[in-house]
Design a protein around this motif. Structure first.
Motif, PDB file in Angstrom:
ATOM      1  N   GLU A  44       0.830  -1.204   0.000  1.00 42.41           N
ATOM      2  CA  GLU A  44       0.000   0.000   0.000  1.00 42.41           C
ATOM      3  C   GLU A  44       0.868   1.260   0.000  1.00 42.41           C
ATOM      4  O   GLU A  44       0.553   2.236  -0.668  1.00 42.41           O
ATOM      5  CB  GLU A  44      -0.962  -0.015   1.188  1.00 42.41           C
ATOM      6  CG  GLU A  44      -2.230   0.777   0.890  1.00 42.41           C
ATOM      7  CD  GLU A  44      -3.193   0.822   2.053  1.00 42.41           C
ATOM      8  OE1 GLU A  44      -2.743   0.771   3.214  1.00 42.41           O
ATOM      9  OE2 GLU A  44      -4.401   0.943   1.802  1.00 42.41           O
ATOM     10  N   LEU A  45       1.980   1.208   0.742  1.00 46.34           N
ATOM     11  CA  LEU A  45       2.863   2.377   0.774  1.00 46.34           C
ATOM     12  C   LEU A  45       3.530   2.592  -0.579  1.00 46.34           C
ATOM     13  O   LEU A  45       3.685   3.716  -1.048  1.00 46.34           O
ATOM     14  CB  LEU A  45       3.916   2.223   1.874  1.00 46.34           C
ATOM     15  CG  LEU A  45       3.383   2.374   3.296  1.00 46.34           C
ATOM     16  CD1 LEU A  45       4.468   2.099   4.309  1.00 46.34           C
ATOM     17  CD2 LEU A  45       2.835   3.772   3.498  1.00 46.34           C
TER      18      LEU A  45
ATOM     19  N   GLU B  97       2.262   1.679  -3.356  1.00 45.49           N
ATOM     20  CA  GLU B  97       1.189   2.141  -4.224  1.00 45.49           C
ATOM     21  C   GLU B  97       0.958   3.642  -4.027  1.00 45.49           C
ATOM     22  O   GLU B  97       0.744   4.379  -4.985  1.00 45.49           O
ATOM     23  CB  GLU B  97      -0.087   1.366  -3.894  1.00 45.49           C
ATOM     24  CG  GLU B  97      -1.025   1.262  -5.054  1.00 45.49           C
ATOM     25  CD  GLU B  97      -2.111   0.249  -4.777  1.00 45.49           C
ATOM     26  OE1 GLU B  97      -2.644   0.239  -3.648  1.00 45.49           O
ATOM     27  OE2 GLU B  97      -2.433  -0.527  -5.692  1.00 45.49           O
ATOM     28  N   ALA B  98       1.021   4.077  -2.767  1.00 42.57           N
ATOM     29  CA  ALA B  98       0.866   5.504  -2.487  1.00 42.57           C
ATOM     30  C   ALA B  98       1.957   6.279  -3.226  1.00 42.57           C
ATOM     31  O   ALA B  98       1.685   7.313  -3.845  1.00 42.57           O
ATOM     32  CB  ALA B  98       0.940   5.770  -0.989  1.00 42.57           C
ATOM     33  N   GLY B  99       3.181   5.765  -3.186  1.00 45.84           N
ATOM     34  CA  GLY B  99       4.272   6.415  -3.901  1.00 45.84           C
ATOM     35  C   GLY B  99       3.974   6.535  -5.381  1.00 45.84           C
ATOM     36  O   GLY B  99       4.125   7.600  -5.986  1.00 45.84           O
ATOM     37  N   ARG B 100       3.517   5.439  -5.968  1.00 44.01           N
ATOM     38  CA  ARG B 100       3.231   5.465  -7.408  1.00 44.01           C
ATOM     39  C   ARG B 100       2.062   6.389  -7.719  1.00 44.01           C
ATOM     40  O   ARG B 100       2.093   7.145  -8.686  1.00 44.01           O
ATOM     41  CB  ARG B 100       2.919   4.051  -7.917  1.00 44.01           C
ATOM     42  CG  ARG B 100       4.154   3.180  -8.064  1.00 44.01           C
ATOM     43  CD  ARG B 100       3.773   1.726  -8.298  1.00 44.01           C
ATOM     44  NE  ARG B 100       3.062   1.531  -9.542  1.00 44.01           N
ATOM     45  CZ  ARG B 100       2.143   0.589  -9.744  1.00 44.01           C
ATOM     46  NH1 ARG B 100       1.842  -0.266  -8.770  1.00 44.01           N
ATOM     47  NH2 ARG B 100       1.550   0.463 -10.890  1.00 44.01           N
ATOM     48  N   ALA B 101       1.023   6.327  -6.871  1.00 45.60           N
ATOM     49  CA  ALA B 101      -0.173   7.125  -7.138  1.00 45.60           C
ATOM     50  C   ALA B 101       0.136   8.615  -7.130  1.00 45.60           C
ATOM     51  O   ALA B 101      -0.521   9.383  -7.809  1.00 45.60           O
ATOM     52  CB  ALA B 101      -1.254   6.814  -6.107  1.00 45.60           C
ATOM     53  N   TYR B 102       1.122   9.031  -6.340  1.00 50.32           N
ATOM     54  CA  TYR B 102       1.468  10.444  -6.318  1.00 50.32           C
ATOM     55  C   TYR B 102       2.562  10.790  -7.325  1.00 50.32           C
ATOM     56  O   TYR B 102       3.112  11.878  -7.309  1.00 50.32           O
ATOM     57  CB  TYR B 102       1.838  10.881  -4.898  1.00 50.32           C
ATOM     58  CG  TYR B 102       0.589  11.034  -4.059  1.00 50.32           C
ATOM     59  CD1 TYR B 102      -0.155  12.192  -4.115  1.00 50.32           C
ATOM     60  CD2 TYR B 102       0.129   9.984  -3.276  1.00 50.32           C
ATOM     61  CE1 TYR B 102      -1.333  12.318  -3.397  1.00 50.32           C
ATOM     62  CE2 TYR B 102      -1.052  10.094  -2.556  1.00 50.32           C
ATOM     63  CZ  TYR B 102      -1.774  11.268  -2.621  1.00 50.32           C
ATOM     64  OH  TYR B 102      -2.938  11.396  -1.929  1.00 50.32           O
ATOM     65  N   GLY B 103       2.919   9.812  -8.172  1.00 47.76           N
ATOM     66  CA  GLY B 103       3.784  10.133  -9.301  1.00 47.76           C
ATOM     67  C   GLY B 103       5.275  10.028  -9.034  1.00 47.76           C
ATOM     68  O   GLY B 103       6.059  10.752  -9.630  1.00 47.76           O
ATOM     69  N   CYS B 104       5.686   9.141  -8.130  1.00 51.70           N
ATOM     70  CA  CYS B 104       7.116   8.948  -7.880  1.00 51.70           C
ATOM     71  C   CYS B 104       7.803   8.358  -9.110  1.00 51.70           C
ATOM     72  O   CYS B 104       7.283   7.452  -9.752  1.00 51.70           O
ATOM     73  CB  CYS B 104       7.333   7.961  -6.736  1.00 51.70           C
ATOM     74  SG  CYS B 104       7.193   8.690  -5.120  1.00 51.70           S
ATOM     75  N   THR B 105       9.011   8.844  -9.409  1.00 46.25           N
ATOM     76  CA  THR B 105       9.857   8.153 -10.375  1.00 46.25           C
ATOM     77  C   THR B 105      10.465   6.946  -9.664  1.00 46.25           C
ATOM     78  O   THR B 105      10.382   6.838  -8.443  1.00 46.25           O
ATOM     79  CB  THR B 105      11.003   9.058 -10.850  1.00 46.25           C
ATOM     80  OG1 THR B 105      11.769   9.434  -9.697  1.00 46.25           O
ATOM     81  CG2 THR B 105      10.471  10.314 -11.511  1.00 46.25           C
TER      82      THR B 105
ATOM     83  N   GLN C  61      12.810   8.237  -7.088  1.00 40.99           N
ATOM     84  CA  GLN C  61      12.136   8.808  -5.915  1.00 40.99           C
ATOM     85  C   GLN C  61      11.543   7.717  -5.038  1.00 40.99           C
ATOM     86  O   GLN C  61      11.568   7.789  -3.820  1.00 40.99           O
ATOM     87  CB  GLN C  61      11.011   9.755  -6.358  1.00 40.99           C
ATOM     88  CG  GLN C  61      11.507  11.091  -6.856  1.00 40.99           C
ATOM     89  CD  GLN C  61      10.373  11.946  -7.371  1.00 40.99           C
ATOM     90  OE1 GLN C  61       9.392  11.446  -7.926  1.00 40.99           O
ATOM     91  NE2 GLN C  61      10.488  13.248  -7.189  1.00 40.99           N
TER      92      GLN C  61
ATOM     93  N   LYS D 243      12.785   7.900  -1.390  1.00 41.29           N
ATOM     94  CA  LYS D 243      11.782   8.525  -0.538  1.00 41.29           C
ATOM     95  C   LYS D 243      10.890   7.509   0.169  1.00 41.29           C
ATOM     96  O   LYS D 243      10.298   7.800   1.204  1.00 41.29           O
ATOM     97  CB  LYS D 243      10.885   9.458  -1.359  1.00 41.29           C
ATOM     98  CG  LYS D 243      11.573  10.746  -1.750  1.00 41.29           C
ATOM     99  CD  LYS D 243      10.582  11.716  -2.337  1.00 41.29           C
ATOM    100  CE  LYS D 243      11.263  12.855  -3.059  1.00 41.29           C
ATOM    101  NZ  LYS D 243      12.137  13.651  -2.187  1.00 41.29           N
ATOM    102  N   VAL D 244      10.726   6.343  -0.422  1.00 37.73           N
ATOM    103  CA  VAL D 244       9.815   5.361   0.163  1.00 37.73           C
ATOM    104  C   VAL D 244      10.562   4.116   0.648  1.00 37.73           C
ATOM    105  O   VAL D 244      10.547   3.795   1.836  1.00 37.73           O
ATOM    106  CB  VAL D 244       8.716   4.954  -0.846  1.00 37.73           C
ATOM    107  CG1 VAL D 244       7.794   3.911  -0.236  1.00 37.73           C
ATOM    108  CG2 VAL D 244       7.914   6.176  -1.283  1.00 37.73           C
TER     109      VAL D 244
END
Lengths: 393, 278
Positions: B186-187, B189-197, B200, B204-205
């Motif tokens: 889920e975390l 997924e949160a990274g991807r949903a907010y547009g992480c490269t 990142q 960042k995650v």
């Protein structure tokens, strides 16, 4: 105005999903596809539009494909076939970089289990979307603080998620989504993990924000009550397909098939309350050994004018009224026994309509007894009336 | 039938093959091997130079202050008492050599191990390939890879460091990969949903969330390096292992105990300084 247009969308999990697609187009069902080629159909030929600035609820039981469908909309799940248009642009044709940009600019997402970063403070969590966009520190702090204020978390910036209750954690999740000022909020069962009271509070908060903020909200839930409360339009999903799409009124009054009918019936059935559902714990009781003075004291401290008398293991004896107790004390009476009056009682399974008939002209609460005559709780007139009114929805 | 018995009784020349491979490498890769040797030996010399700069007391004071800052008074006291005892037992010079070798080995292990761990977590092919290698280097008796190290680099501390790196690299690889794999979907997924490269996503995650596990890997790496550095004395790596080895060959129980105590104190200091608080 249309925000998104979804046409003939499919999502099939497994290797070579095209095989499944072919079978589905030939009229095979989800179960048959699983059996024939061992592929799981998540979303099966779904088409609908999402209007600008509406709350669009997708509801269904677990495994119905609702979360898969939501994740197709920002391509967290890569759709197998179909078209998703956002502002005239087909999302499925975007390359990775364009997709990333789109996710940053257009979407905010809220997750069922909050998905907050435990190593970041509340403020840093709310900043996350902006941080990914490489907005500079001072600007993103301002925006994140605004978002936290909107969800009612001003003053909690420096806490860590684990120090917050579930409801507050989801507020942080909501603030993280609002901070990037997206056009569309994708909410994946955001309140399902919360207890009922907090859930209601969060629903109200969401509606409140919705009226202020001009966002399009796509909301997933398995709870029809929640869907009816929030949704401008509701899509009911089963086995990867949308079985009915309409306003709450349409869904409630004009169920298209048995699946939807069953859902709606469930709602109505659950609204028939029984004594057990609405009874409360008595504030105080008198026991065998208590005399009139004790009874008076108990009534006075709880500000009640009658009190139920029980003996061993809460077996109900009857009720004692305050005027009788006062008279008895004035006459120097030491025993309570003579003051106990019999009362009518109900069982835990009695429904609210029967309760109403019994309690209408009583001025004391109705005791609820189990089959051994033990006191389970009491039903108060105001409770019965309030719930009867609620039942008419 | 006879043929089968013959076949079964013929020994597979596995040892010969391994020797052939090592010979081949020595002959054909002398350039890179020499470069590696140069880099490693200058690293070790550099650290030795820094650590033996000035009076030993100066270094002890620095360590005590570091311990005080990182872990508080209790650990600082322990570091002071322990190191002063080592100094008094005339083991300090050996300790410095050992410490320089450990620092070099740990740096190389982490510089290779953490990136490999990251790749291993993301790529199932690399995961599959590295697994038997890791099993191999973690279970084979450590004396065995003293031999190729010796053949590549001869007697001395470069061979010691190579053997140590092989011995100590498994935990940082495994625990980095484990830490990253344990980051909840889920975390991510949160990274991807907010547009992480991808990048990142990693820093960042994944890395922050895997940090406790990675730190454990670093701690394990340090501890294993220390135990190997002592064994590496057998191929002339010097340091605290040297008096231990000497005491063994001369049956000198006193010397053995003093040198052994030096190893224990160094181990405990490193563990308390760079370990996680329990």
């Amino acid at each position: 105005m249309k925000m998104m247009e979804i046409k003939n969308l499919f999502k099939i999990f497994g290797d070579n999903p095209e095989r499944g697609l072919k079978l589905l187009n030939e009229g095979y069902s989800k179960a048959e596809v699983l059996e024939e080629v061992n592929l799981t159909v998540g979303v099966n030929d779904v088409s609908f539009d999402i209007n600008s600035q509406e709350i669009f609820v997708i509801m269904g039981l677990s495994g119905s494909g609702k979360s898969t469908l939501l994740r197709c909309l920002n391509r967290l799940n890569e759709p197998t076939a179909g078209e998703i248009k956002l502002a005239g642009e087909n999302l499925l044709e975007l390359d990775q970089e364009e997709l990333r940009q789109l996710r940053r600019d257009k979407f905010g997402m809220v997750f069922q289990n909050f998905a907050l970063f435990p190593h970041k403070t509340v403020l840093e969590n709310a900043e996350f979307g902006l941080e990914v966009q490489q907005v500079d520190k001072s600007e993103r702090e301002v925006k994140a603080k605004e978002a936290l204020e909107k969800v009612g978390l001003a003053g909690w910036e420096e806490q860590y998620p684990e120090q917050l209750s579930g409801g507050m954690q989801q507020r942080v999740g909501l603030a993280r989504a609002l901070a990037v000022d997206p056009d569309i909020l994708l909410m994946d069962e955001p309140f399902s993990a919360l207890d009922p009271l907090i859930k209601k509070e969060m629903q109200d908060k969401l509606l409140d924000l919705y009226y202020q903020l001009d966002k399009t909200i796509i909301f997933i839930t398995h709870d029809l009550d929640e869907a009816l409360k929030l949704g401008d339009r509701i899509a009911i999903m089963n086995d990867g397909e949308i079985v009915q799409l309409g306003t709450s009124e349409e869904i409630l009054t004009n169920a298209k098939n048995d699946y939807v009918r069953e859902f709606v019936q469930d709602v109505n059935r659950s609204r028939i309350l029984t004594a057990e559902d609405i009874m409360t714990e008595p504030l105080e009781l008198v026991y065998e050994q208590d005399g009139p003075h004790t009874a008076l004291h108990k009534m006075r401290t709880n500000q009640i004018s009658s009190i139920f008398a029980v003996k061993d293991k809460r077996k109900l004896e009857g009720i004692v009224k305050i005027e009788d107790v006062v008279t008895a004390i004035n006459q120097g009476e030491e025993e309570l026994d003579g003051l106990i009056q019999e009362v009518s009682t109900v069982g835990p399974e009695d429904n609210i309509n029967e309760l109403f008939a019994q309690i209408a002209d009583l001025d004391i609460p109705l005791p609820v007894l189990d089959d051994q005559g033990r006191l389970l709780g009491i039903v108060i007139k105001s409770n019965v009336l309030a719930n009867l009114a609620g039942n008419k929805v | 039938m006879n043929n089968l018995v013959d076949l079964l009784s013929t020994k597979i020349p596995l040892g010969d093959w391994v020797e052939a491979v090592v010979d081949f490498l020595i002959i054909n890769f002398s350039g890179p091997l020499n470069l590696f040797s140069e880099v490693v030996s200058s690293l070790i010399d550099g650290f030795e130079g820094v650590l033996s700069f000035g009076h030993p007391l100066l270094l002890i004071i620095i360590f005590v202050l570091l311990a005080w800052k990182l872990k508080g008074v209790k650990i600082a006291t322990f570091v002071a008492v322990g190191f002063l005892l080592v100094l008094n037992l005339r083991m300090w010079d050996y300790l410095v050599i050992t410490l320089a070798a450990i620092i070099t080995s740990v740096i190389i292990s982490l510089m290779l191990g953490i990136p490999i761990g990251i790749l291993k977590a993301h790529n199932s092919v690399i995961d599959l390939i590295t697994r038997p290698f890791l099993d191999f280097i973690q279970t084979i008796p450590p004396f065995v890879y003293l031999i190729p190290a010796l053949m590549f680099f001869g007697l001395g501390n470069v061979s010691g460091v190579l053997a140590t790196v092989i011995f100590a690299i498994a935990p940082p690889i495994r625990l980095t990969a484990l830490g990253i794999k344990q980051v909840s979907d889920e975390l991510k997924e949160a990274g991807r949903a907010y547009g992480c490269t991808t990048w990142q996503m990693l820093y960042k995650v994944e890395l922050p969330l895997a940090l406790p596990s990675i730190m454990l890997g670093i701690n394990q790496c340090i501890m294993l390096s220390l135990s190997m550095v002592v064994i590496a004395a057998m191929i002339g790596a010097g340091g605290l292992g040297e008096p231990v080895l000497r005491s063994l060959s001369t049956v000198d129980i006193g010397l053995g105990f003093e040198a052994g105590l030096g190893v224990v104190i160094l181990a405990m200091v490193l563990d308390r300084l760079f370990g996680r608080d329990e």
